[in-house]
Design an enzyme around this catalytic site. Structure first.
Site, PDB file in Angstrom:
ATOM      1  N   ASN A 172       0.869  -1.170   0.000  1.00 46.11           N
ATOM      2  CA  ASN A 172       0.000   0.000   0.000  1.00 46.11           C
ATOM      3  C   ASN A 172       0.907   1.221   0.000  1.00 46.11           C
ATOM      4  OD1 ASN A 172      -2.227  -1.718   0.410  1.00 46.11           O
ATOM      5  ND2 ASN A 172      -2.030  -1.576   2.624  1.00 46.11           N
ATOM      6  N   HIS A 185       7.765   0.206   2.141  1.00 50.71           N
ATOM      7  CA  HIS A 185       7.586  -1.142   2.661  1.00 50.71           C
ATOM      8  C   HIS A 185       6.306  -1.756   2.107  1.00 50.71           C
ATOM      9  CE1 HIS A 185       4.689   0.913   5.245  1.00 50.71           C
ATOM     10  NE2 HIS A 185       4.227  -0.261   5.630  1.00 50.71           N
ATOM     11  N   GLN A 187       3.704  -5.562   2.831  1.00 47.29           N
ATOM     12  CA  GLN A 187       3.313  -6.514   3.858  1.00 47.29           C
ATOM     13  C   GLN A 187       3.079  -7.878   3.227  1.00 47.29           C
ATOM     14  OE1 GLN A 187       0.524  -4.979   6.977  1.00 47.29           O
ATOM     15  NE2 GLN A 187       0.335  -3.210   5.603  1.00 47.29           N
TER      16      GLN A 187
END
Length: 357
Positions: A172, A185, A187
């Site tokens: 995201n 980053h 996930q």
């Protein structure tokens, strides 16, 4: 690639991925941390036949800290973070505020109509770079390639956990998407069920195979490669705007060879994915006057079922329909799941092809 594992102060696993074999990291975590919550529940929705995760402890998770307090940056003297080392290339670690946990327990049993079970599984954070100001689009190809190796590594490891049925790697980006940490980053979720979207996609693929004897995704790719919605391509990959795109800006990236998961890609396919993905991300960011918010979602096969039906691909999409306008999921989309799009896919593909890089 060098791989180094350690444990954080509260017992969570952390894994460093380095390009250099001589890379070294601080492995001890000096922080005094409370135990990680294991109270997540899964409740079954009998109307939609879907599992819904209840994770009330996540209300207290970190929210938009200033850059000098980012928990994903490397640790510095006097300021320990989620990453004890003072430098890293790519790093993955168990989420401190997980929606799913391998240690989840619950005393709630639910009812025959709405059963409840522990929110078992695992949620990890994957930091693409130690540079807080970077984005995936600005990564050097060798750095992005290391991220692909980390995705493959984590997909393998998480798929082997007891009870895990699907592994989902995603990113995201942007406050408009709801991101609460601006560090580059993604996930990785390891679900104890096959997700609703994957279930529906595979049901469509099954019907298509029964009707035609062919793979649905391969047929979609063949049709798109011959059409006007292709954005960019390499020898082994094609990026295209799907004919029935739901989002204002949406591009799917398919390998030309049917594989079930990231782990099945060979070295050439991984190299070419990096080239194509970085190209597409740069086109996204060049559309308007600021980097575009997006979700990047890898669609891999479930761990134990329908691997012959599945076809690995990445779906990349943005809610931004103009430089100063967002696409909101209003009544039709949120209430009925019936999307109404404001931009023709053919026009979006043409704009992405023509954008100046």
């Amino acid at each position: 690639m060098k791989r180094t594992t350690a444990r954080l102060a509260d017992g969570r696993e952390i894994i460093y991925f380095d390009r250099r074999d001589d890379a070294a990291h601080r492995l001890d975590d000096p922080r005094d941390l409370p135990p990680v919550s294991t109270t997540s529940q899964l409740r079954h929705d009998p109307v939609l036949d879907e599992w819904v995760t209840m994770a009330g402890h996540r209300q207290t998770r970190t929210f938009m800290p200033p850059a000098d307090l980012c928990p994903l940056c490397p640790s510095t003297p006097g300021r320990p973070t989620e990453v004890p080392s003072e430098q890293y290339d790519v790093v993955a670690f168990e989420n401190r505020f997980p929606s799913l946990s391998t240690r989840a327990t619950t005393d709630v049993t639910g009812t025959d109509l709405v059963p409840v079970r522990p929110g078992s599984g695992r949620c990890e954070v994957l930091c693409f770079s130690s540079d807080h100001t970077a984005s995936f689009a600005t990564l050097a190809p060798e750095q992005a390639r290391l991220v692909v190796e980390a995705w493959a590594d984590r997909s393998t490891e998480l798929s082997a956990l007891p009870g895990v049925e699907q592994v989902f790697c995603f990113e995201n980006r942007g406050e408009e998407i709801g991101v609460t940490l601006s560090h580059p980053h993604g996930q990785i979720y390891a679900y104890p069920f096959v997700t609703p979207r994957t279930t529906r996609m595979l049901e469509s693929a099954r019907r298509h195979r029964e009707r035609t004897g062919r793979n649905l995704f391969a047929d979609i790719l063949a049709e798109e490669r011959a059409g006007e919605r292709v954005v960019a391509r390499t020898e082994h990959w094609t990026a295209f705007v799907p004919a029935a795109a739901r989002w204002p800006i949406e591009v799917h990236l398919y390998p030309h060879r049917q594989v079930a998961a990231i782990t099945d890609l060979d070295d050439t396919e991984r190299d070419e994915f990096v080239d194509l993905y970085l190209d597409v991300l740069k086109r996204f960011d060049a559309l308007y006057d600021a980097p575009i918010p997006y979700i990047a979602a890898w669609h891999q096969a479930p761990v134990r079922t329908d691997r012959g039906l599945a076809y690995l691909h990445l779906q990349l999409y943005s809610v931004k329909r103009a430089a100063d306008k967002l696409k909101y999921l209003a009544g039709s989309e949120s209430g009925m799941g019936a999307f109404i799009t404001d931009m023709l896919p053919e026009d979006v593909a043409a704009r992405l092809r023509k954008v100046f890089l």
